[in-house]
Design a protein around this motif. Sequence first.
Motif, PDB file in Angstrom:
ATOM      1  N   UNK A 194       0.830  -1.194   0.000  1.00 28.35           N
ATOM      2  CA  UNK A 194       0.000   0.000   0.000  1.00 28.35           C
ATOM      3  C   UNK A 194       0.876   1.260   0.000  1.00 28.35           C
ATOM      4  N   UNK A 195       0.267   2.406  -0.291  1.00 32.44           N
ATOM      5  CA  UNK A 195       0.988   3.663  -0.300  1.00 32.44           C
ATOM      6  C   UNK A 195       1.423   4.043   1.113  1.00 32.44           C
ATOM      7  N   UNK A 196       2.611   4.625   1.276  1.00 33.38           N
ATOM      8  CA  UNK A 196       3.075   4.996   2.610  1.00 33.38           C
ATOM      9  C   UNK A 196       2.266   6.148   3.193  1.00 33.38           C
ATOM     10  N   UNK A 197       2.373   6.312   4.500  1.00 33.67           N
ATOM     11  CA  UNK A 197       1.590   7.324   5.203  1.00 33.67           C
ATOM     12  C   UNK A 197       1.884   8.728   4.679  1.00 33.67           C
ATOM     13  N   UNK A 198       3.125   9.003   4.289  1.00 34.85           N
ATOM     14  CA  UNK A 198       3.466  10.340   3.798  1.00 34.85           C
ATOM     15  C   UNK A 198       2.651  10.704   2.561  1.00 34.85           C
ATOM     16  N   UNK A 199       2.458   9.742   1.664  1.00 35.34           N
ATOM     17  CA  UNK A 199       1.659   9.992   0.468  1.00 35.34           C
ATOM     18  C   UNK A 199       0.187  10.137   0.834  1.00 35.34           C
ATOM     19  N   UNK A 200      -0.284   9.271   1.732  1.00 40.87           N
ATOM     20  CA  UNK A 200      -1.688   9.324   2.148  1.00 40.87           C
ATOM     21  C   UNK A 200      -2.020  10.702   2.717  1.00 40.87           C
ATOM     22  N   UNK A 201      -1.163  11.202   3.590  1.00 36.74           N
ATOM     23  CA  UNK A 201      -1.458  12.491   4.228  1.00 36.74           C
ATOM     24  C   UNK A 201      -1.274  13.667   3.271  1.00 36.74           C
ATOM     25  N   UNK A 202      -0.392  13.512   2.306  1.00 34.22           N
ATOM     26  CA  UNK A 202      -0.258  14.558   1.298  1.00 34.22           C
ATOM     27  C   UNK A 202      -1.525  14.653   0.454  1.00 34.22           C
ATOM     28  N   UNK A 203      -2.103  13.503   0.129  1.00 29.79           N
ATOM     29  CA  UNK A 203      -3.368  13.505  -0.610  1.00 29.79           C
ATOM     30  C   UNK A 203      -4.490  14.032   0.264  1.00 29.79           C
ATOM     31  N   UNK A 204      -4.517  13.636   1.541  1.00 29.27           N
ATOM     32  CA  UNK A 204      -5.561  14.117   2.450  1.00 29.27           C
ATOM     33  C   UNK A 204      -5.546  15.638   2.560  1.00 29.27           C
ATOM     34  N   UNK A 205      -4.348  16.220   2.542  1.00 33.92           N
ATOM     35  CA  UNK A 205      -4.241  17.676   2.635  1.00 33.92           C
ATOM     36  C   UNK A 205      -4.903  18.349   1.444  1.00 33.92           C
ATOM     37  N   UNK A 206      -4.789  17.741   0.271  1.00 37.54           N
ATOM     38  CA  UNK A 206      -5.383  18.304  -0.937  1.00 37.54           C
ATOM     39  C   UNK A 206      -6.838  17.868  -1.129  1.00 37.54           C
ATOM     40  N   UNK A 207      -7.175  16.702  -0.607  1.00 39.39           N
ATOM     41  CA  UNK A 207      -8.530  16.171  -0.760  1.00 39.39           C
ATOM     42  C   UNK A 207      -9.107  15.765   0.611  1.00 39.39           C
ATOM     43  N   UNK A 208      -9.335  16.735   1.505  1.00 39.48           N
ATOM     44  CA  UNK A 208      -9.844  16.406   2.847  1.00 39.48           C
ATOM     45  C   UNK A 208     -11.215  15.737   2.819  1.00 39.48           C
ATOM     46  N   UNK A 209     -12.003  16.006   1.762  1.00 39.39           N
ATOM     47  CA  UNK A 209     -13.339  15.411   1.677  1.00 39.39           C
ATOM     48  C   UNK A 209     -13.295  13.908   1.444  1.00 39.39           C
ATOM     49  N   UNK A 210     -12.131  13.372   1.121  1.00 45.26           N
ATOM     50  CA  UNK A 210     -12.016  11.935   0.906  1.00 45.26           C
ATOM     51  C   UNK A 210     -11.942  11.150   2.225  1.00 45.26           C
ATOM     52  N   UNK A 221      -6.576   3.132   2.680  1.00 46.50           N
ATOM     53  CA  UNK A 221      -7.989   2.768   2.741  1.00 46.50           C
ATOM     54  C   UNK A 221      -8.800   3.770   3.555  1.00 46.50           C
ATOM     55  N   UNK A 222      -8.130   4.583   4.400  1.00 47.88           N
ATOM     56  CA  UNK A 222      -8.854   5.648   5.096  1.00 47.88           C
ATOM     57  C   UNK A 222      -9.433   6.632   4.082  1.00 47.88           C
ATOM     58  N   UNK A 223      -8.699   6.859   3.010  1.00 43.76           N
ATOM     59  CA  UNK A 223      -9.165   7.679   1.891  1.00 43.76           C
ATOM     60  C   UNK A 223      -9.523   6.698   0.774  1.00 43.76           C
ATOM     61  N   UNK A 224     -10.724   6.140   0.844  1.00 40.99           N
ATOM     62  CA  UNK A 224     -11.046   5.038  -0.063  1.00 40.99           C
ATOM     63  C   UNK A 224     -10.892   5.396  -1.542  1.00 40.99           C
ATOM     64  N   UNK A 225     -11.271   6.622  -1.981  1.00 42.48           N
ATOM     65  CA  UNK A 225     -11.018   6.951  -3.395  1.00 42.48           C
ATOM     66  C   UNK A 225      -9.535   6.883  -3.756  1.00 42.48           C
ATOM     67  N   UNK A 226      -8.650   7.158  -2.792  1.00 43.97           N
ATOM     68  CA  UNK A 226      -7.219   7.046  -3.064  1.00 43.97           C
ATOM     69  C   UNK A 226      -6.832   5.594  -3.301  1.00 43.97           C
ATOM     70  N   UNK A 227      -7.377   4.681  -2.502  1.00 43.01           N
ATOM     71  CA  UNK A 227      -7.090   3.257  -2.703  1.00 43.01           C
ATOM     72  C   UNK A 227      -7.557   2.811  -4.084  1.00 43.01           C
ATOM     73  N   UNK A 228      -8.727   3.296  -4.497  1.00 41.46           N
ATOM     74  CA  UNK A 228      -9.248   2.964  -5.821  1.00 41.46           C
ATOM     75  C   UNK A 228      -8.368   3.570  -6.909  1.00 41.46           C
ATOM     76  N   UNK A 229      -7.942   4.813  -6.711  1.00 43.30           N
ATOM     77  CA  UNK A 229      -7.105   5.483  -7.694  1.00 43.30           C
ATOM     78  C   UNK A 229      -5.754   4.787  -7.833  1.00 43.30           C
TER      79      UNK A 229
END
Length: 368
Positions: A194-210, A221-229
Amino acid sequence: MRTTRLRITMRDVEPAVVRVIDVPADVTLGELHGLLQAGLGWTDSHLHQFTADDVRYGVPDPDWGDLQVQDEAAVRLRDLPARFEYLYDFGDSWEHDVEVIGRGAETPGCVGGTGGCPPEDCGGAPGYEHLREVLADPRHEEPDQLRKWVGELPSFDREATDVLVRQTVGEAPESVRLLLDLLAGGVKLTPGGRLPRSVVRAVQERRPEWYSLDRPASIEEDLYPLAVLHDIVRKVGLARLANGVLRPTRAAADDREVVRRLRTWFEPEGFTSILGGFAAAVLAASGPLPPDELTRRVVPLVGDGWAVEGRPMAAADYRRVLGQVSAELRALDLLAGDWRTWEAGPSARTLLPRATALADLWTREPAW
């Protein structure tokens, strides 16, 4: 982007219908079909084919046998001569002369033209001529009936056509570009792939609604659209894993190729692809809707004949499948909003050509 300028002239139609459009120089004939539909004003409701030097190109049909055409998806505009024919609707037989007139502008679009596109299913050039004669004669016995059917004959709007052509060419979704940029240089995946936490949180910063919780995310998986992407970009060949490190492929550097590959994610006649495309188009045309109301509007558009577990699909089945496919739509910026109200994402009019065309049509003529 390099573009090629085309002049398209509809045969045997008065007033003359002519378009001058700039299309990507590397466009395939399958993609060109969509751009011609957008440029001319057709609704892509019928079959079509290209003919050049007595060779026909279109969507192959195994039932045609010896009459089978060459696959248009495997042929590019540059492979054809400077003049060729485009036929739309084998019943009405709308014939168009297409001429390559040189290099186009820096971006695709419509640079000129004359004449409004005839209505669909009016009987071809002879039927259109009769229609215009009837509508021009207030004493004719058919005007009321025909006006009710056809409404006002459309005129040519260059600016609107220019926008539609550019939308049909498409743009890489911001969500996809965000992830690919974060992968630049290579990212080492976790032991679980899976993607590392640094990438997950970088995406969360730009896409908080996810992420629905008001706290930092930990896993993709916390940002399910990210897991799908993550799954999408790997399966369509925009990212590749080697020795535990995920990197963008060479194709990811070319926005045209990004759009082209993302479109392959949607099976052309697959149920979820059809349902998702209709949903994106309805939201783009109508504005935000609760999921249940969106389902109500989409079901008649999808049509009958779909079944689940051996029985015809009910409204609840459509709603369930739409909920399942919503993660893919969000991942690709086709869908936005919260669980109460869904709205069109920023790519709703610029990723899927059919959704682009329908959204444009339904903005002018709502289907509900």
